[in-house]
Enzyme design. Sequence first.
Site, mmCIF file in Angstrom:
data_model
loop_
_atom_site.group_PDB
_atom_site.id
_atom_site.type_symbol
_atom_site.label_atom_id
_atom_site.label_comp_id
_atom_site.label_asym_id
_atom_site.label_seq_id
_atom_site.Cartn_x
_atom_site.Cartn_y
_atom_site.Cartn_z
ATOM 1 N N ASN A 1 0.873 -1.176 0.000
ATOM 2 C CA ASN A 1 0.000 0.000 0.000
ATOM 3 C C ASN A 1 0.910 1.226 0.000
ATOM 4 O O ASN A 1 1.474 1.577 1.029
ATOM 5 C CB ASN A 1 -0.882 -0.036 1.264
ATOM 6 C CG ASN A 1 -1.703 1.219 1.425
ATOM 7 O OD1 ASN A 1 -1.815 2.028 0.493
ATOM 8 N ND2 ASN A 1 -2.288 1.407 2.611
ATOM 9 N N TRP A 2 1.034 1.833 -1.180
ATOM 10 C CA TRP A 2 1.977 2.958 -1.311
ATOM 11 C C TRP A 2 1.420 4.223 -0.667
ATOM 12 O O TRP A 2 2.137 5.218 -0.556
ATOM 13 C CB TRP A 2 2.302 3.211 -2.777
ATOM 14 C CG TRP A 2 3.058 2.086 -3.455
ATOM 15 C CD1 TRP A 2 3.440 0.885 -2.906
ATOM 16 C CD2 TRP A 2 3.544 2.064 -4.806
ATOM 17 N NE1 TRP A 2 4.121 0.122 -3.822
ATOM 18 C CE2 TRP A 2 4.206 0.819 -5.006
ATOM 19 C CE3 TRP A 2 3.485 2.970 -5.872
ATOM 20 C CZ2 TRP A 2 4.797 0.471 -6.226
ATOM 21 C CZ3 TRP A 2 4.071 2.615 -7.086
ATOM 22 C CH2 TRP A 2 4.722 1.390 -7.255
ATOM 23 N N LYS A 3 0.139 4.206 -0.324
ATOM 24 C CA LYS A 3 -0.532 5.389 0.248
ATOM 25 C C LYS A 3 -0.289 6.601 -0.664
ATOM 26 O O LYS A 3 -0.198 6.437 -1.875
ATOM 27 C CB LYS A 3 -0.057 5.638 1.675
ATOM 28 C CG LYS A 3 -0.113 4.376 2.547
ATOM 29 C CD LYS A 3 -0.004 4.685 3.997
ATOM 30 C CE LYS A 3 0.147 3.390 4.771
ATOM 31 N NZ LYS A 3 -0.037 3.568 6.191
ATOM 32 N N HIS B 1 -9.552 0.976 4.773
ATOM 33 C CA HIS B 1 -8.288 1.149 5.505
ATOM 34 C C HIS B 1 -8.548 2.105 6.673
ATOM 35 O O HIS B 1 -9.348 3.035 6.561
ATOM 36 C CB HIS B 1 -7.221 1.717 4.559
ATOM 37 C CG HIS B 1 -5.853 1.708 5.152
ATOM 38 N ND1 HIS B 1 -5.440 2.633 6.086
ATOM 39 C CD2 HIS B 1 -4.794 0.871 4.961
ATOM 40 C CE1 HIS B 1 -4.183 2.364 6.438
ATOM 41 N NE2 HIS B 1 -3.772 1.286 5.774
ATOM 42 N N GLU C 1 -6.972 4.500 7.760
ATOM 43 C CA GLU C 1 -6.743 5.923 7.450
ATOM 44 C C GLU C 1 -7.943 6.519 6.734
ATOM 45 O O GLU C 1 -8.261 7.696 6.905
ATOM 46 C CB GLU C 1 -5.444 6.076 6.636
ATOM 47 C CG GLU C 1 -4.226 5.861 7.532
ATOM 48 C CD GLU C 1 -2.976 5.387 6.816
ATOM 49 O OE1 GLU C 1 -2.920 5.424 5.572
ATOM 50 O OE2 GLU C 1 -2.037 4.957 7.526
ATOM 51 N N GLU D 1 -5.434 -5.110 10.567
ATOM 52 C CA GLU D 1 -4.415 -4.092 10.770
ATOM 53 C C GLU D 1 -4.714 -3.334 12.062
ATOM 54 O O GLU D 1 -5.522 -2.392 12.054
ATOM 55 C CB GLU D 1 -4.430 -3.096 9.609
ATOM 56 C CG GLU D 1 -4.130 -3.706 8.266
ATOM 57 C CD GLU D 1 -3.526 -2.682 7.326
ATOM 58 O OE1 GLU D 1 -2.389 -2.873 6.912
ATOM 59 O OE2 GLU D 1 -4.187 -1.674 7.052
ATOM 60 N N GLY E 1 2.345 2.182 10.745
ATOM 61 C CA GLY E 1 3.287 3.289 10.595
ATOM 62 C C GLY E 1 3.965 3.709 11.883
ATOM 63 O O GLY E 1 4.604 4.755 11.942
ATOM 64 N N SER F 1 3.366 -2.241 10.424
ATOM 65 C CA SER F 1 4.832 -2.229 10.620
ATOM 66 C C SER F 1 5.497 -3.560 10.276
ATOM 67 O O SER F 1 6.428 -3.973 10.967
ATOM 68 C CB SER F 1 5.169 -1.783 12.043
ATOM 69 O OG SER F 1 4.729 -0.452 12.266
ATOM 70 N N GLY G 1 2.776 -1.092 4.370
ATOM 71 C CA GLY G 1 2.796 0.325 4.015
ATOM 72 C C GLY G 1 4.229 0.772 3.747
ATOM 73 O O GLY G 1 4.776 0.545 2.673
ATOM 74 N N GLY G 2 4.853 1.367 4.757
ATOM 75 C CA GLY G 2 6.181 1.978 4.606
ATOM 76 C C GLY G 2 7.199 1.105 3.894
ATOM 77 O O GLY G 2 7.883 1.563 2.966
HETATM 78 C C1 PEP Z 1 -0.794 0.053 6.067
HETATM 79 O O1 PEP Z 1 -0.948 1.229 5.870
HETATM 80 O O2 PEP Z 1 -1.622 -0.724 5.584
HETATM 81 C C2 PEP Z 1 0.333 -0.394 6.869
HETATM 82 C C3 PEP Z 1 0.300 -1.588 7.368
HETATM 83 O O3 PEP Z 1 1.364 0.503 7.051
HETATM 84 P P1 PEP Z 1 2.804 0.203 7.725
HETATM 85 O O4 PEP Z 1 3.311 -1.066 7.122
HETATM 86 O O5 PEP Z 1 3.645 1.384 7.348
HETATM 87 O O6 PEP Z 1 2.582 0.081 9.190
#
Ligand code: PEP
Length: 251
Positions: free
Chosen positions: A11-13, A99, A101, A169, A175, A213, A234-235
């Site tokens: 997920n590049w956001k 999600h 967010e 999640e 994050g 994470s 994500g990251g």
């Molecule tokens: C996400 O946004 O779906 C996520 C899991 O982010 P991160 O891996 O950065 O915690």
Amino acid sequence: MAARRKLIAGNWKMNGLKADGLALASDLAGRVKGAGAVPFDMLVCPPFPLLFPVGDAVKGSGVALGAQDCHAKQKGAHTGDVSPVMLKDAGCAYVILGHSERRADHGESDAVVNAKTVAAHKEGLIAIVCVGETEAQRDAGTQTDVVGSQLAGSLPEGTTAENTVVAYEPVWAIGTGKTATPDDVAAMHAFIRGELAKRFPDADKMRVLYGGSVKPSNAAELMATENVDGALVGGASLVADDFWAIATSCR
Ligand code: PEP
């Protein structure tokens, strides 16, 4: 137990311009192509403006394309929104829905996520429906109530292992660098599998991803945890070496 192939989804956001997205996507496509048979499906979910160029970059490589949201309607007067029909046209196979967010930033309720999931299914998209508790809810011991109610509200009738992936999640792990322990993940994933089994006949075939994470240093342990069928990343999905290390930690 049904064999479930792992899904490693990035997920590049709201990150990356065209050149970044193209470089990352081409790098991953080359790795997947060069690796031959791999024990995972790989998916990248770039921001909307990058769907077409990234889709071209991964075409034929085995890396799938997904989006990060869609509207519940197919077209019409919805300024700023993107429909599932448009995602299909852009080459998407998947769409992330609900999600945390989006639930937080855009006030998306379970009912909204449910309607979007129905719309995604109608276009033949695989919905990755996200659920997860906040830190306060976990501290209060209500995490299974919260996740149970999100599943009940967000997953429509007609949900199958073919058209839906669930992503657990925990909001406090997204994050933040904090990761749920494998024991906590195993307990929640078993709970989710049980909830799915109450409603959907093919629940044992449904993939349930963990997200929060995930990084190269914790991926192998998390991916080996029972009922964990992949990761929503994500990251670490923005760095080809890290995303690849996560994917190849799948056995
Ligand atoms: C996400 O946004 O779906 C996520 C899991 O982010 P991160 O891996 O950065 O915690």
